[in-house]
Design a protein around this motif. Structure first.
Motif, short mmCIF file in Angstrom:
data_model
loop_
_atom_site.label_atom_id
_atom_site.label_comp_id
_atom_site.label_asym_id
_atom_site.label_seq_id
_atom_site.Cartn_x
_atom_site.Cartn_y
_atom_site.Cartn_z
N ASP A 207 72.51 -19.04 -38.42
CA ASP A 207 71.32 -19.55 -37.74
C ASP A 207 71.27 -18.98 -36.32
OD1 ASP A 207 73.05 -21.04 -36.11
OD2 ASP A 207 72.63 -22.95 -37.10
N LYS A 208 70.24 -19.32 -35.58
CA LYS A 208 70.04 -18.75 -34.25
C LYS A 208 71.10 -19.20 -33.26
CE LYS A 208 66.74 -22.35 -32.89
NZ LYS A 208 65.35 -22.61 -32.41
N ASN A 209 71.83 -20.28 -33.59
CA ASN A 209 72.88 -20.78 -32.71
C ASN A 209 74.26 -20.22 -33.06
OD1 ASN A 209 71.10 -22.49 -31.22
ND2 ASN A 209 71.15 -23.95 -32.93
N GLY A 210 74.31 -19.35 -34.05
CA GLY A 210 75.58 -18.73 -34.41
C GLY A 210 76.40 -19.48 -35.43
N ASN A 211 75.84 -20.53 -36.04
CA ASN A 211 76.55 -21.25 -37.09
C ASN A 211 76.40 -20.51 -38.41
OD1 ASN A 211 77.33 -23.66 -35.52
ND2 ASN A 211 75.12 -24.01 -35.43
N VAL A 221 76.53 -27.24 -53.50
CA VAL A 221 76.34 -27.54 -52.08
C VAL A 221 76.14 -26.24 -51.29
CG1 VAL A 221 77.74 -29.65 -52.15
CG2 VAL A 221 78.83 -27.46 -51.57
N ILE A 222 75.62 -26.41 -50.09
CA ILE A 222 75.63 -25.37 -49.06
C ILE A 222 76.43 -25.93 -47.90
CG2 ILE A 222 74.24 -24.03 -47.44
CD1 ILE A 222 71.97 -24.14 -49.51
N ASP A 223 77.43 -25.18 -47.46
CA ASP A 223 78.31 -25.63 -46.39
C ASP A 223 77.94 -24.97 -45.07
OD1 ASP A 223 80.00 -27.33 -47.94
OD2 ASP A 223 80.98 -25.55 -48.76
N LYS A 224 78.29 -25.66 -44.00
CA LYS A 224 78.12 -25.14 -42.65
C LYS A 224 79.51 -24.92 -42.07
CE LYS A 224 75.88 -26.38 -38.23
NZ LYS A 224 75.05 -27.42 -37.56
N VAL A 225 79.74 -23.72 -41.50
CA VAL A 225 81.06 -23.36 -41.01
C VAL A 225 80.98 -23.08 -39.52
CG1 VAL A 225 83.00 -21.76 -41.24
CG2 VAL A 225 81.62 -22.35 -43.25
N ASP A 226 81.85 -23.74 -38.77
CA ASP A 226 81.93 -23.47 -37.33
C ASP A 226 82.58 -22.10 -37.14
OD1 ASP A 226 83.33 -23.38 -34.65
OD2 ASP A 226 82.27 -25.28 -34.44
#
Length: 492
Positions: A207-211, A221-226
């Motif tokens: 995404d635009k924030n770098g996530n 599922v769709i996961d979000k990774v720091d």
């Protein structure tokens, strides 16, 4: 009384010289160029050659016959044969024989013209069939050949090699290439996430924030990774065998969600190859972008690749076609007949085998992963940009001389124009330069594993999805179950 006649010396020399010429011995014999590669064409200049090329016997090293392409009485064009090293050239014509005064010397050549340290190239050189007779130096960095067949030698580019000339040492005699070899970048591989954090990670995007967002199709599922800590949290999906969407997004059914892309509206979009759906994921809900069904050829069948162009149109690879969905929701076919097969040409009559991932450049050209090739859709025409060589297997090289066992996903660096491709069949990550040169940046060819390292010192289970952050760092989804993880590649 008989008296001997004295002949002046100058007359005697002239007489002997004339006899030499009448006997067909050339007054001069020269070779140009005096250094060339196997398969190169050289010119031998002299006199009294046969104009019948088959009657002129040209030998290198007194044993190896060369092919004579053309012949006049004063000039022969000859193909440099295998097993040539450094020696005078012998010429036989109608029982007469002579040698060149100067020695001809072989120059090694190599393919591909560029490669990263740790990966093999083929050097074509002369000499013998005994491997121990050879060593190789890349602009000063030494390497030991691993295989020799006829004049084809396999050698891995050594660590510490720099761009420049390649020297083959044959029986302690150096033979240096005419052209420079280019050492290409190599990738340093580490783990971003812990292993075993997914079932089977697949498509990825930022995404635009770098996530980083990662789809896990069998997990639903769709996961979000720091990107800093590697912490994995569930972003969307209920983890069940359902695909109906829903609200809130953690309760939505998105089983089979595959490739991902953020749209110009800031929402996340995901293809579902199993159910023929494109999911639109907002902060509150998951819905289907298009109603299921529709006219034949236009309705989505099994969309996989997904990308947005500069106008906000959504491009999809769907079965054997490339389709476009406008912001208003209308669907059109950009390329492909719907029949399976590799056919280049006008977009409407082009054929695809199994197109998966898509990427666009700044000019609107579309790069497509298709089975074991990278196809290019540009100005209404489809061509093969890279792949198809290597007899359907691994081979670095330029354009269609390069070979992939399979290609799954790709990402383009907008700064350099380089395209990075996952090749799960070979367990490596490849790089394609703007000129079509394919090299390998990470992974050991044909070897599975989870080992971190640089270049061929790193191992992949089966690299799948690929994404790049704003700093040019590459991320690859890899493995399944206990071996699954997101790998991080810094190219240098």
């Amino acid at each position: 009384m008989f008296r001997p006649i004295k002949i002046p010396a100058i007359i005697l020399i002239t007489f002997i010289s004339a006899c030499q010429k009448s006997n067909g011995i050339p007054a001069t014999l020269s070779v140009s160029p005096a250094i060339d590669t196997i398969g190169g064409i050289i010119t031998i200049t002299g006199s009294s050659f046969s104009t019948n090329a088959t009657a002129d016997v040209v030998q290198f090293n007194d044993t190896t016959n060369a092919q004579v392409l053309t012949a006049t009485s004063t000039q022969l064009t000859v193909v440099v044969p295998y097993y040539t090293a450094r020696d005078r050239i012998t010429i036989q014509v109608n029982g007469r024989q002579w040698q060149t005064a100067q020695e001809f010397q072989i120059a090694p050549k190599f393919t591909p013209q560029a490669e990263a340290p740790g990966y093999p190239i083929t050097i074509i050189t002369g000499g013998s069939t005994t491997l121990s007779d050879y060593s190789v130096s890349f602009n000063g960095a030494t390497a030991t050949p691993s295989n020799l067949f006829m004049s084809f030698m396999t050698v891995a580019v050594p660590t510490g090699a720099t761009s420049g000339k390649v020297t083959v040492n044959f029986k302690n005699q150096p033979y240096t290439s005419l052209s420079d070899f280019t050492v290409t970048p190599v990738g340093e591989v580490t783990n971003l996430t812990a292993t075993g954090a997914f079932q089977t990670p697949a498509g990825m995007t930022f995404d635009k924030n770098g996530n980083l967002y990662v789809s896990d199709p069998p997990a639903g599922v769709i996961d979000k990774v720091d990107p800093n800590s590697g912490t994995v949290t569930t972003y969307a999906g209920n983890g069940m065998f359902s695909f109906g969407g829903g609200s809130p997004i953690l309760s939505a059914g998105i089983y089979g969600a595959w490739n991902l892309a953020f749209g110009p509206d800031g929402n996340l979009y995901a293809t579902d190859r199993f159910y023929g759906i494109v999911f639109k994921i907002t902060a509150d809900s998951v819905t289907s972008l298009l109603p299921m069904g529709g006219p034949a050829g236009i309705a989505l069948s099994s969309p996989v690749g997904i990308a947005f162009d500069g106008s906000g149109d959504l491009l999809l690879s769907d079965a054997e076609r490339i389709k476009m969905v406008s912001p208003s929701g209308s669907v059109s076919i950009l390329a492909g007949t719907g029949l399976q097969g590799i056919v280049n040409g006008p977009a409407a009559s082009a054929g695809f085998s199994y197109p998966t991932a898509l990427q666009l450049d700044g000019s609107g050209n579309v790069y497509i992963c298709d089975n074991n090739m990278i196809r290019l859709l540009s100005n209404g025409s489809v061509s093969t940009f890279a792949g198809g060589g290597g007899n359907g297997g691994f081979q670095d090289g330029v354009g269609t001389f390069a070979g992939f066992t399979s290609v799954n996903d790709l990402v383009r660096d907008p700064k350099s124009g380089n395209i990075y491709v996952t090749d799960p069949g070979d367990h490596v990550v490849r790089m394609i330069a703007p000129n079509g040169l394919v090299t390998t940046i990470a992974g050991k060819i044909g070897v599975q594993g989870t080992q971190n390292g640089t270049g061929s010192g790193a191992l992949f289970e089966g690299p799948s999805g690929i994404a790049m952050d704003k700093n040019g760092v590459i991320y690859v989804s890899d493995g399944s179950g206990a071996t699954s993880s997101i790998r991080k590649i810094i190219v240098h």
